[in-house]
Scaffold this active site. Structure first.
Site, PDB file in Angstrom:
ATOM      1  N   ALA A 234       6.967 -25.934 -70.452  1.00 34.15           N
ATOM      2  CA  ALA A 234       6.250 -26.588 -69.346  1.00 34.15           C
ATOM      3  C   ALA A 234       5.480 -27.859 -69.709  1.00 34.15           C
ATOM      4  O   ALA A 234       4.554 -27.303 -70.816  1.00 34.15           O
ATOM      5  CB  ALA A 234       6.004 -25.674 -68.281  1.00 34.15           C
TER       6      ALA A 234
ATOM      7  N   CYS B  13      -2.655 -28.172 -79.659  1.00 38.31           N
ATOM      8  CA  CYS B  13      -2.944 -29.270 -78.987  1.00 38.31           C
ATOM      9  C   CYS B  13      -3.780 -29.414 -79.864  1.00 38.31           C
ATOM     10  O   CYS B  13      -5.378 -29.982 -79.138  1.00 38.31           O
ATOM     11  CB  CYS B  13      -2.330 -29.960 -78.184  1.00 38.31           C
ATOM     12  SG  CYS B  13      -2.651 -29.388 -77.011  1.00 38.31           S
TER      13      CYS B  13
ATOM     14  N   ASP C 104       5.122 -23.534 -78.512  1.00 41.88           N
ATOM     15  CA  ASP C 104       4.503 -25.006 -78.524  1.00 41.88           C
ATOM     16  C   ASP C 104       3.243 -23.768 -77.612  1.00 41.88           C
ATOM     17  O   ASP C 104       3.126 -23.949 -76.889  1.00 41.88           O
ATOM     18  CB  ASP C 104       4.391 -25.672 -77.923  1.00 41.88           C
ATOM     19  CG  ASP C 104       3.590 -26.886 -77.997  1.00 41.88           C
ATOM     20  OD1 ASP C 104       2.631 -27.310 -78.321  1.00 41.88           O
ATOM     21  OD2 ASP C 104       4.420 -27.780 -75.877  1.00 41.88           O
TER      22      ASP C 104
HETATM   23  C1  LIG Z   1       1.312 -26.861 -74.822  1.00 38.36           C
HETATM   24  S1  LIG Z   1       1.710 -25.850 -73.346  1.00 38.36           S
HETATM   25  C2  LIG Z   1       3.464 -26.332 -73.140  1.00 38.36           C
HETATM   26  C3  LIG Z   1       3.826 -27.930 -73.691  1.00 38.36           C
HETATM   27  C4  LIG Z   1       5.508 -28.223 -73.416  1.00 38.36           C
HETATM   28  N1  LIG Z   1       6.410 -27.343 -74.617  1.00 38.36           N
HETATM   29  C5  LIG Z   1       5.567 -30.099 -73.076  1.00 38.36           C
HETATM   30  O1  LIG Z   1       6.056 -30.562 -74.810  1.00 38.36           O
HETATM   31  O2  LIG Z   1       5.946 -30.031 -72.536  1.00 38.36           O
HETATM   32  C6  LIG Z   1       1.255 -24.390 -73.196  1.00 38.36           C
HETATM   33  C7  LIG Z   1       1.357 -23.842 -72.442  1.00 38.36           C
HETATM   34  O3  LIG Z   1       2.316 -22.222 -72.327  1.00 38.36           O
HETATM   35  C8  LIG Z   1       1.996 -21.913 -71.101  1.00 38.36           C
HETATM   36  N2  LIG Z   1       1.729 -20.455 -71.237  1.00 38.36           N
HETATM   37  C9  LIG Z   1       0.495 -19.988 -71.388  1.00 38.36           C
HETATM   38  N3  LIG Z   1       1.164 -18.513 -71.868  1.00 38.36           N
HETATM   39  C10 LIG Z   1       2.196 -17.801 -71.724  1.00 38.36           C
HETATM   40  C11 LIG Z   1       2.466 -16.981 -72.314  1.00 38.36           C
HETATM   41  N4  LIG Z   1       1.779 -15.377 -71.910  1.00 38.36           N
HETATM   42  N5  LIG Z   1       3.733 -17.113 -71.690  1.00 38.36           N
HETATM   43  C12 LIG Z   1       4.861 -18.100 -72.036  1.00 38.36           C
HETATM   44  N6  LIG Z   1       4.195 -19.183 -71.491  1.00 38.36           N
HETATM   45  C13 LIG Z   1       2.645 -18.778 -71.810  1.00 38.36           C
HETATM   46  C14 LIG Z   1       1.387 -22.784 -70.115  1.00 38.36           C
HETATM   47  O4  LIG Z   1       1.927 -22.373 -68.949  1.00 38.36           O
HETATM   48  C15 LIG Z   1       1.831 -23.818 -70.784  1.00 38.36           C
HETATM   49  O5  LIG Z   1       3.150 -24.045 -69.478  1.00 38.36           O
END
Ligand SMILES: C[S@@+](CC[C@H](N)C(=O)[O-])C[C@H]1O[C@@H](n2cnc3c(N)ncnc32)[C@H](O)[C@@H]1O
Length: 443
Positions: free
Chosen positions: A262, A379, A326
């Site tokens: 997301a 990031c 990511d």
């Molecule tokens: C850096 S952002 C991702 C950005 C995305 N890849 C993009 O390019 O638009 C990190 C994401 O990791 C999710 N996240 C955090 N902990 C997580 C977990 N244990 N399992 C899955 N997703 C997780 C967060 O909700 C967030 O959306």
């Protein structure tokens, strides 16, 4: 506070108060910018006041302390109004300082009546002092750089130990300048020249970026969904460094898993550029909705699943040619775009996030097919979240090796790959957000 839809200063003040309560500046500002009530110039001013005040908050609070009014002890609405005025008086030459004082006092009188006297007294005392910033004396020290460059002390200490004082000063300076607005062309609907031409008709100044093949920098005044090219799915908003991470997924992949997807920037990039079936996982319910919405707007297929990536709900033998992690991270490479993050992060967040990153990597690795790749990205630029995560992972998973991503990157971006084959981008060197990425291949 009241909401006068046409006053950019009041809008900025309201947004800053919401950020004090935990909101994100970009999301909070999007709403008032979307309306019709502000003209282009006022949209620009509201945006500048919000981002500039958040970036320079450390310096402004230091001044408030020197004036005998520590920020932490002020009412949040008064504190944000004072910061906004001090930011204008110290950093915005085109706004006369008396005008900054007068408008702050006026805003207080109209919306925070009891505070007008204090606002007036403090701001005039600052002017009378000759705008003395009370900078700590010794050049190049963490104490001085933290105040003069408006970053938290612990972070400046980390940067100095990693980069040295001169480079740290350059990084802080870059963090305090606004990030450009960058779009990605949807290859399924247009090429870059066609998209630039479509944006020129909006009208919206647009030019091709240097590093990422489909990136366009625009001068955006207002909300992104005001652009027809955006609404029509010709383009989406995504920084250049983020686009380069997406490009590290091999174009020939046919099954791709994105474990932290997301709001879908990289997942939709992959779906646009490959013929792969893309499975996108994220823990956040709102995030999954955002992924689905982006995919629909861009006209690509992405299967979005809500799950914790540390315990992926996949069959044990579900294998992918490429898995992208990511990872959630401190985000310290994105301070231009999210200036408030620096004030929220604490040193203990680094270890907490590193543990989550390690767990997601392990779970993701189990679904990488033989000869498939695992791309790990963040990031942020702290080694505990980047190089150390990769080294730990490789020590526990000897069937993976570091893989050279350069063949899949556009030629100008190949210089961003270090001798260790990792991608690193820096705001002060490249004008990009600070990203790290490593591509690992399973034997
Ligand atoms: C850096 S952002 C991702 C950005 C995305 N890849 C993009 O390019 O638009 C990190 C994401 O990791 C999710 N996240 C955090 N902990 C997580 C977990 N244990 N399992 C899955 N997703 C997780 C967060 O909700 C967030 O959306």
């Amino acid at each position: 506070l009241a909401r006068d839809r046409a006053d950019p200063r009041l809008i900025a003040w309201n947004v800053l108060c919401a950020v004090e309560r935990g909101a994100f500046a970009d999301a909070e500002l999007a709403r008032p910018l979307r309306g019709e009530s502000l003209d282009e110039r006022d949209r620009g001013l509201a945006t500048q006041l919000v981002y500039g005040t958040l970036a320079w908050q450390g310096l402004c609070d230091h001044v408030l302390g020197a004036l005998g009014r520590p920020a932490a002890r002020l009412d949040p609405e008064v504190r944000t109004l004072l910061r906004m005025a001090l930011y204008q008086m110290t950093k915005l030459e085109r706004i006369p300082e008396f005008a900054a004082v007068d408008t702050a006092v006026e805003l207080a009188k109209r919306h925070k009546r009891g505070a007008a006297g204090l606002v007036n007294a403090l701001l005039r005392a600052f002017l009378r002092s000759g705008k003395d910033l009370h900078l700590p004396a010794a050049d190049g020290t963490a104490a001085r750089l933290a105040v003069a460059g408006s970053h938290p002390r612990w972070l400046v200490e980390r940067w100095i130990s990693l980069l040295g004082a001169a480079e740290t000063a350059a990084l802080l300076d870059a963090d305090n300048r606004p990030a450009p607005t960058v779009l990605r062309v949807n290859r399924r609907r247009a090429d870059r020249d066609t998209a630039v031409a479509a944006l020129a008709r909006e009208p919206c100044a647009a030019r091709a970026c240097h590093y990422a093949a489909d990136a366009i920098e625009i001068e955006l005044r207002g909300a992104i969904d005001g652009l027809a090219a955006y609404r029509d799915g010709l383009v989406t908003a995504q920084g250049e460094a983020s686009q380069l991470v997406g490009a590290m997924i091999p174009a020939a992949a046919t099954r791709v898993l994105d474990t932290c997807a997301a709001p879908g920037g990289k997942a939709t990039l992959i779906a646009e550029r490959t013929d792969a079936r893309v499975v996108a996982v994220d823990q956040a319910r709102s995030g999954i909705v955002a992924v689905a919405r982006q995919a629909a707007r861009l006209g690509v297929a992405v299967a979005a699943i809500r799950a914790d990536a540390r315990v992926l709900p996949l069959r044990p033998r579900a294998y992918f040619d490429a898995v992208l992690v990511d990872a959630p991270c401190t985000g310290l490479g994105t301070l231009r775009q999210h200036p408030e993050i620096r004030w929220r992060r604490q040193p203990r967040d680094v270890a907490r996030l590193a543990a989550i990153q390690a767990a997601i990597l392990e779970a993701a690795a189990a679904h990488v097919d033989r000869n498939g790749v695992l791309v790990y990205a963040t990031c942020t630029l702290l080694p505990e979240e980047n190089e150390q995560r990769v080294a730990d992972f490789l020590a526990r998973n000897p069937d993976f090796d570091v893989d050279d991503p350069r063949p899949d990157l556009p030629v100008p971006a190949r210089q961003l790959i270090g001798e260790d084959l990792f991608l690193r981008t820096w705001p002060h060197h490249h004008g990009l957000d600070g990203f790290f990425a490593a591509r690992l291949r399973r034997r």
